[in-house]
Design a protein around this motif. Structure first.
Motif, PDB file in Angstrom:
ATOM      1  N   TRP A 126      43.577  31.833  42.570  1.00  0.00           N
ATOM      2  CA  TRP A 126      43.351  32.313  41.482  1.00  0.00           C
ATOM      3  C   TRP A 126      44.075  31.635  40.355  1.00  0.00           C
ATOM      4  O   TRP A 126      43.711  31.585  39.242  1.00  0.00           O
TER       5      TRP A 126
ATOM      6  N   SER B 278      41.906  31.201  37.122  1.00  0.00           N
ATOM      7  CA  SER B 278      42.278  31.546  35.736  1.00  0.00           C
ATOM      8  C   SER B 278      42.951  30.477  35.019  1.00  0.00           C
ATOM      9  O   SER B 278      43.173  30.780  33.679  1.00  0.00           O
TER      10      SER B 278
ATOM     11  N   CYS C 141      46.475  38.578  40.590  1.00  0.00           N
ATOM     12  CA  CYS C 141      44.839  38.541  40.757  1.00  0.00           C
ATOM     13  C   CYS C 141      44.307  39.943  41.130  1.00  0.00           C
ATOM     14  O   CYS C 141      43.180  40.559  40.757  1.00  0.00           O
TER      15      CYS C 141
ATOM     16  N   ALA D 176      38.145  37.294  38.949  1.00  0.00           N
ATOM     17  CA  ALA D 176      39.146  37.656  39.986  1.00  0.00           C
ATOM     18  C   ALA D 176      38.410  38.323  41.069  1.00  0.00           C
ATOM     19  O   ALA D 176      39.080  38.143  42.240  1.00  0.00           O
TER      20      ALA D 176
END
Length: 310
Positions: free
Chosen positions: A197, A201, A211, A222
């Protein structure tokens, strides 16, 4: 009042309790493990903590603890009472049972592996209570497992049973510290989800809990990261239930704190993969971070009941 000492030693902290015969926590305490001071200092911290607990019991309940149980990480020779190796604590071949017994005035001491000890508590008094066969799988920094059979934990011939985190689920997957590739814990542990994640991200500080929150808010990136982890986890769990046929599958650790965000897709993914196998009940762990300490207390009481029956 008759009681035992229970100690759960972690990489950063120690949890301890005085436990009554019915499993009641009569007194609880926590201390830092202090691993930065080196392995000898950690061992001394454990012994001193146990001695302080004994003194507290004498003062509060008018008698010394009848036995002690201690759960430690790493490789454990429970039969001989030796903490063989723990990478995060730096020790090797520590005769923990003898050292604790000596410090505690000769009371019987049981030594257990942290995950198996936590699994014992979950199986007997937690989420697996009443199940004759269960598998406890905590999803944390890595992934471990404890195989429960008729109220006790199967350690295996060499103490390595239950290492489900090192089932290979993706042969072309990431390198694992154990030397294999694509182990379950490289893909479905809380650490693995945090890494995936953070990359997806673009936030290096993002973790598995972030997440899960993003999944709940419908973030497609996600959802993809989460589903990849759930798919890998389901593949590993189906291998385990094919071999072990547990009645109850208990999922704990940091990732399980996501609740139904984890359990709804996980139950579906496991159900999708089974063919002839019987589906176990897939449930969250019930005891949280007290499981290891409660399990250590159970080990101590088991010692006393064995002595009585002998």
């Amino acid at each position: 009042m008759k009681h035992v000492i229970a100690l759960d030693v972690g990489g950063t902290g120690m949890k301890a309790a005085l436990v009554g015969a019915d499993g009641t926590l009569l007194y609880e305490a926590r201390r830092a493990t202090g691993r930065e001071r080196g392995p000898d200092a950690v061992v001394e911290s454990i012994l001193a903590f146990a001695a302080d607990l004994r003194a507290h019991g004498e003062e509060q309940f008018g008698e010394s603890a009848a036995a002690a149980g201690v759960a430690v990480p790493g490789i454990v020779d429970a039969e001989n009472g030796i903490a063989v190796y723990a990478s995060n604590l730096g020790w090797r071949d520590v005769p923990m049972r003898d050292k604790l017994g000596e410090r505690l005035g000769g009371v019987p001491v049981a030594l257990g592996h942290d995950v198996r000890t936590g699994g014992l508590a979950e199986g007997r008094i937690g989420a697996g209570k009443g199940a004759d066969r269960f598998l406890f799988v905590p999803l944390g920094t890595g992934i471990a497992g404890a195989i429960g059979i008729a109220g006790s934990i199967e350690a295996g011939a060499h103490g390595y049973a239950g290492e489900i985190g090192h089932i290979v689920v993706r042969p072309d997957g990431p390198d694992c510290g154990c030397g294999q590739r694509g182990c379950l814990e490289t893909l479905a542990s809380a650490s693995a989800v945090s890494r995936a994640w953070a990359a997806a991200s673009g936030d290096p500080e993002a973790d598995a809990a972030d997440c899960a929150k993003a999944v709940e808010s419908g973030d497609p990136a996600a959802v993809q990261v989460w589903q990849n982890a759930v798919d890998a986890l389901a593949a590993g769990l189906v291998t385990a239930l094919t071999l072990l046929d547990p009645r109850t599958l208990i999922i704990g650790g940091g990732l399980a704190e996501a609740g139904e965000t984890l359990f709804v897709p996980l139950r579906a993914a496991v159900e999708e993969r089974v063919t002839f196998q019987k589906l176990p009940h897939i449930v969250p762990a019930a005891l949280g971070d007290t499981a290891g300490c409660l399990g250590a207390g159970l080990l101590a009481w088991d010692l006393l009941s064995t002595e009585v029956s002998a």
